[in-house]
Scaffold this active site. Structure first.
Site, PDB file in Angstrom:
ATOM      1  CB  CYS A   2      -0.935   0.082   1.198  1.00 64.34           C
ATOM      2  SG  CYS A   2      -1.868  -1.409   1.478  1.00 64.34           S
ATOM      3  NE  ARG A  27       4.502   1.825  -0.604  1.00 63.38           N
ATOM      4  CZ  ARG A  27       5.626   1.478  -0.011  1.00 63.38           C
ATOM      5  NH1 ARG A  27       6.771   1.718  -0.591  1.00 63.38           N
ATOM      6  NH2 ARG A  27       5.624   0.909   1.174  1.00 63.38           N
ATOM      7  CD1 TRP A  74      -1.139  -5.941  -4.010  1.00 62.94           C
ATOM      8  CD2 TRP A  74      -0.873  -6.822  -1.980  1.00 62.94           C
ATOM      9  NE1 TRP A  74      -0.823  -7.275  -4.166  1.00 62.94           N
ATOM     10  CE2 TRP A  74      -0.657  -7.834  -2.933  1.00 62.94           C
ATOM     11  CE3 TRP A  74      -0.762  -7.150  -0.636  1.00 62.94           C
ATOM     12  CZ2 TRP A  74      -0.338  -9.141  -2.589  1.00 62.94           C
ATOM     13  CZ3 TRP A  74      -0.449  -8.455  -0.281  1.00 62.94           C
ATOM     14  CH2 TRP A  74      -0.233  -9.436  -1.256  1.00 62.94           C
ATOM     15  CG  ASN A 100       2.423   0.413   3.962  1.00 64.15           C
ATOM     16  OD1 ASN A 100       3.532   0.870   3.732  1.00 64.15           O
ATOM     17  ND2 ASN A 100       2.137  -0.829   3.719  1.00 64.15           N
ATOM     18  N   GLY A 101       0.601  -1.676   6.342  1.00 61.79           N
ATOM     19  CA  GLY A 101       1.169  -2.630   7.299  1.00 61.79           C
ATOM     20  C   GLY A 101       0.100  -3.616   7.717  1.00 61.79           C
ATOM     21  CD  GLU A 488      13.945 -12.298 -13.230  1.00 59.38           C
ATOM     22  OE1 GLU A 488      13.673 -12.905 -12.186  1.00 59.38           O
ATOM     23  OE2 GLU A 488      13.527 -11.160 -13.472  1.00 59.38           O
ATOM     24  CE  LYS A 492      10.279  -9.981 -14.475  1.00 63.20           C
ATOM     25  NZ  LYS A 492      11.158 -10.113 -13.402  1.00 63.20           N
ATOM     26  CD  GLU A 495       7.032 -10.653 -12.269  1.00 66.02           C
ATOM     27  OE1 GLU A 495       6.718 -10.493 -11.088  1.00 66.02           O
ATOM     28  OE2 GLU A 495       8.192 -10.398 -12.685  1.00 66.02           O
ATOM     29  CG  HIS A 511      15.473 -36.422 -13.438  1.00 67.94           C
ATOM     30  ND1 HIS A 511      15.782 -37.760 -13.429  1.00 67.94           N
ATOM     31  CD2 HIS A 511      16.609 -35.773 -13.790  1.00 67.94           C
ATOM     32  CE1 HIS A 511      17.064 -37.914 -13.737  1.00 67.94           C
ATOM     33  NE2 HIS A 511      17.589 -36.725 -13.976  1.00 67.94           N
ATOM     34  CE  LYS A 610       9.716  -2.201  -9.069  1.00 67.90           C
ATOM     35  NZ  LYS A 610      10.195  -3.287  -9.941  1.00 67.90           N
TER      36      LYS A 610
HETATM   37  C1  G6P Z   1       7.846  -8.262  -5.566  1.00 67.81           C
HETATM   38  C2  G6P Z   1       7.969  -7.727  -6.973  1.00 67.81           C
HETATM   39  C3  G6P Z   1       9.130  -8.399  -7.683  1.00 67.81           C
HETATM   40  C4  G6P Z   1      10.404  -8.237  -6.879  1.00 67.81           C
HETATM   41  C5  G6P Z   1      10.245  -8.745  -5.444  1.00 67.81           C
HETATM   42  C6  G6P Z   1      11.433  -8.362  -4.566  1.00 67.81           C
HETATM   43  O1  G6P Z   1       7.433  -9.589  -5.618  1.00 67.81           O
HETATM   44  O2  G6P Z   1       6.760  -7.921  -7.684  1.00 67.81           O
HETATM   45  O3  G6P Z   1       9.295  -7.822  -8.962  1.00 67.81           O
HETATM   46  O4  G6P Z   1      11.440  -8.931  -7.491  1.00 67.81           O
HETATM   47  O5  G6P Z   1       9.090  -8.146  -4.856  1.00 67.81           O
HETATM   48  O6  G6P Z   1      11.488  -6.971  -4.476  1.00 67.81           O
HETATM   49  P1  G6P Z   1      12.761  -6.179  -3.987  1.00 67.81           P
HETATM   50  O7  G6P Z   1      12.322  -4.738  -3.934  1.00 67.81           O
HETATM   51  O8  G6P Z   1      13.094  -6.712  -2.614  1.00 67.81           O
HETATM   52  O9  G6P Z   1      13.855  -6.408  -4.951  1.00 67.81           O
END
Ligand code: G6P
Length: 615
Positions: A2, A27, A74, A100-101, A488, A492, A495, A511, A610
């Site tokens: 948030c 956020r 969020w 937020n929290g 990764e 990507k 997500e 396997h 994010k």
């Molecule tokens: C969230 C984001 C990801 C990110 C992860 C870690 O899941 O959606 O894109 O890699 O957090 O975030 P950070 O700010 O700790 O790199």
């Protein structure tokens, strides 16, 4: 999670709050709301959906007033609905808070308040906090000068959990009270105006003078200035700093999406991560922020890297790079696991916490646990004023500029190149020769041009995405340094496109995973010309023998690859330890183009945020 923005000054609050919320939307973005105080009392508008929904509602019901609070959510407790959106009010409807929290003991508090006769309209933990603050406010004498501040402090003494919050009350109309524990809150100080926000991006267009609240700080702002108190009686004042933040960095410019802009920025962000950190004369790296003496660096005999999501994947690449170039044993652990387990570390173990935002709750939990046990913890992070940056013993900043798109791209390559610098430094203090050091430096310096070459293939990568647009599932394979890239690439893809995608070490194909292969399931193989090339070719053939389409990320000039793959994306030839920084870029573009083709909300995919500031 948030985002919070609050304003008290001499301008209309609504447009400033909306602009701040747009910058904080990364956020969380499932609902948003604004409350303002004016002569007519407390007025509030909140809406489920993106901030545009709130803007639409405000267009037909504008809020006037120069004191206001706002929030983009969020969801944690309670579904994303109008009623569960913030701000939340108390029983009287005169007090409003944004939060937020997570209030961990909200269940117990709710029961206690219900026994006193209070009822609740929402399923949220935040409403319980609002009602609790309101209860204390109403208990205090109406003549009490600091009534709202005292009520907030009383309530916070009863709760367990985390908060960045701001409260306002109709009966104290010229005041807002902010508090922080665990979730960030920044005070922006301008002439005749103050802001409180979850991060500097929300205030940077209006003031460059900021102060970061520390845990347990409570700040009360009125029209004459601000006053700081602490729930722990900490007497230290706030540290005021100037921010160097260009609001333009968070503008799209000519790009249709932030993700594409940030993918293309990697030629520059890589250089920013390296600038001033290469010692050409001695063929090594210089990382002053580590706060370690040469002797202490020499004594490190083990490294534990921890992080979440993309940051964790960069750690996996870092593991291979450091072990192969510096021969220091490295382990990588999900921060969420590391924080809870009893890892047998000794005093020569260095812990490295990696996080773009520096605010990820699990990564902060891991770093605090390591420090509690007496270990030295370094950070690799992008957000200069973040909690991670302030709580680690030293570290390396990425200087990648703001990363707005939820899907991390440029932060990954910056983190990987920082691991390369660290490996160079550690290696040159052990056994790497000057000539080897020089070769590594040359490989790092070649990266921006090589990345430009890859970016030129964007249209070709889009055509591959077109071809596989109907796929429901995809597999990504890589060995050694490319294993983290397979993870990764799959992350990507899932997500931002919502296509099911899995990343695996290539040899694991046999396997179990091969059971998923069919003609509708593309497999992406990371197979640069390295020591594992022949083994990778065999695995590609095993997939093709079962009619599975194969997409290969291969080295330029590799003719043989045409026998093994249906589609090929080339990366320039480079030493093995830099190829992960190159091979990830086609996968970022592949996911991006696929998401655009499928009509997804690229920069704000569903259910994600994010910065994950809840456990
Ligand atoms: C969230 C984001 C990801 C990110 C992860 C870690 O899941 O959606 O894109 O890699 O957090 O975030 P950070 O700010 O700790 O790199």
């Amino acid at each position: 999670m948030c985002g919070i923005v609050a304003y008290l000054g001499d301008k209309e609050a609504e447009p400033l709050l909306l602009e701040g919320l747009r910058r904080l939307e990364y956020r969380g973005y499932d609902s948003s709301g604004i409350a303002v105080l004016n002569g007519g009392g407390l007025e509030l508008v909140k809406k489920v959906g993106r901030i545009q929904q709130l803007e639409r509602a405000l267009a037909s019901h504008p809020l006037h007033g120069s004191l206001g609070i706002s929030h983009t959510r969020w969801a944690t407790h309670g579904k994303a609905t109008d009623i569960n959106a913030h701000p939340h009010t108390d029983a009287s409807g005169k007090l409003a808070i944004v939060h937020n929290g997570v209030i961990e003991n909200y269940g117990v508090l709710k029961k206690k308040l219900a026994e006193k006769g209070y009822s609740f309209r929402t399923e949220t933990d935040t409403e319980v906090l609002a009602v609790l603050i309101g209860f204390h406010f109403d208990t205090l004498d109406t003549e009490t000068e600091n009534r709202l501040e005292m009520a907030v402090m009383e309530a916070l003494r009863e709760i367990t959990g985390t908060y960045g919050l701001v409260a306002i009350h109709q009966d104290q109309p010229g005041i807002m009270v902010g508090a922080r524990r665990g979730s960030p809150l920044v005070l922006g100080i301008g002439p005749h105006e103050h802001f409180l926000a979850s991060d500097v991006s929300a205030v940077a267009a209006h003031t460059q003078t900021v102060a970061h609240l520390r845990d347990f700080d409570v700040v009360t702002i009125d029209r004459n200035g601000y006053r700081l108190k602490s729930l722990t009686h900490n007497k230290a004042g706030l540290e005021i700093s100037r921010i160097d933040y260009q609001a333009a960095d968070t503008e799209l410019g000519d790009f249709p999406h932030f993700m594409l802009k940030e993918i293309f920025e990697q030629t520059i962000s890589i250089q920013n991560a390296v600038r001033g950190r290469l010692n050409i004369e001695e063929s090594t790296a210089q990382l002053g922020g580590l706060n370690l003496t040469p002797q202490e660096i020499r004594e490190i005999d083990r490294i534990v890297i921890t992080g979440c999501g993309t940051a964790m994947h960069s750690g996996m690449v870092g593991e291979y790079i450091i072990e192969s170039l510096a021969h220091v044993p490295v382990e990588v652990e999900w921060a969420s696991e590391f924080r809870l387990r009893n890892s047998p570390l000794d005093r020569r173990t260095l812990v490295i916490a990696v996080s773009q935002s520096g605010e990820t709750e699990d990564t902060l939990g891991a770093l605090r646990e390591a420090r509690r046990k007496g270990h030295r913890v370094l950070g690799i992070c992008n957000n200069v004023a973040s909690t991670l940056a302030r709580e680690t013993d030293g570290g390396v900043y990425m200087y990648a500029g703001p990363e707005v798109s939820v899907a991390a791209t440029k932060s990954f390559t910056s983190q990987a190149v920082i691991f390369l610098l660290l490996a160079l430094l550690l290696g040159r203090m052990r056994f790497l020769s000057g000539t080897q050091g020089k070769e590594i430096i040359q490989a790092i310096e070649a990266l921006p041009d090589q990345i430009t070459q890859i970016l030129k293939q964007s249209a070709h990568i889009r055509s591959i995405a077109e071809k596989y647009r109907k796929a429901d599932s995809m597999l990504f394979f890589g060995r050694q340094m490319q294993y983290g890239i397979a993870l990764e690439g799959a992350l990507k893809m899932k997500e931002i496109t919502y296509i099911h995608a899995e990343g695996h070490p290539t040899a694991e194909l046999k396997h179990g995973i091969i059971a998923l292969v069919d003609e509708d399931t593309p497999s992406v193989f990371l197979c640069p010309r390295d020591g594992a090339y022949d083994k990778n070719s065999n695995n590609m053939q095993q997939v093709r023998a079962r009619k599975g389409p194969v997409i290969a990320v291969a080295t330029e000039g590799d003719e043989e690859i045409h026998q093994h793959a249906d589609d090929i994306i080339c990366i320039p030839a480079a030493p093995e330890y830099v190829t992960p920084i190159l091979s990830v870029i086609p996968l970022q573009l592949f996911a991006y183009h696929m998401a655009v083709i499928l009509g997804r909300d690229v920069d704000k995919p569903r259910n994600l945020a994010k910065s994950v500031t809840v456990p």
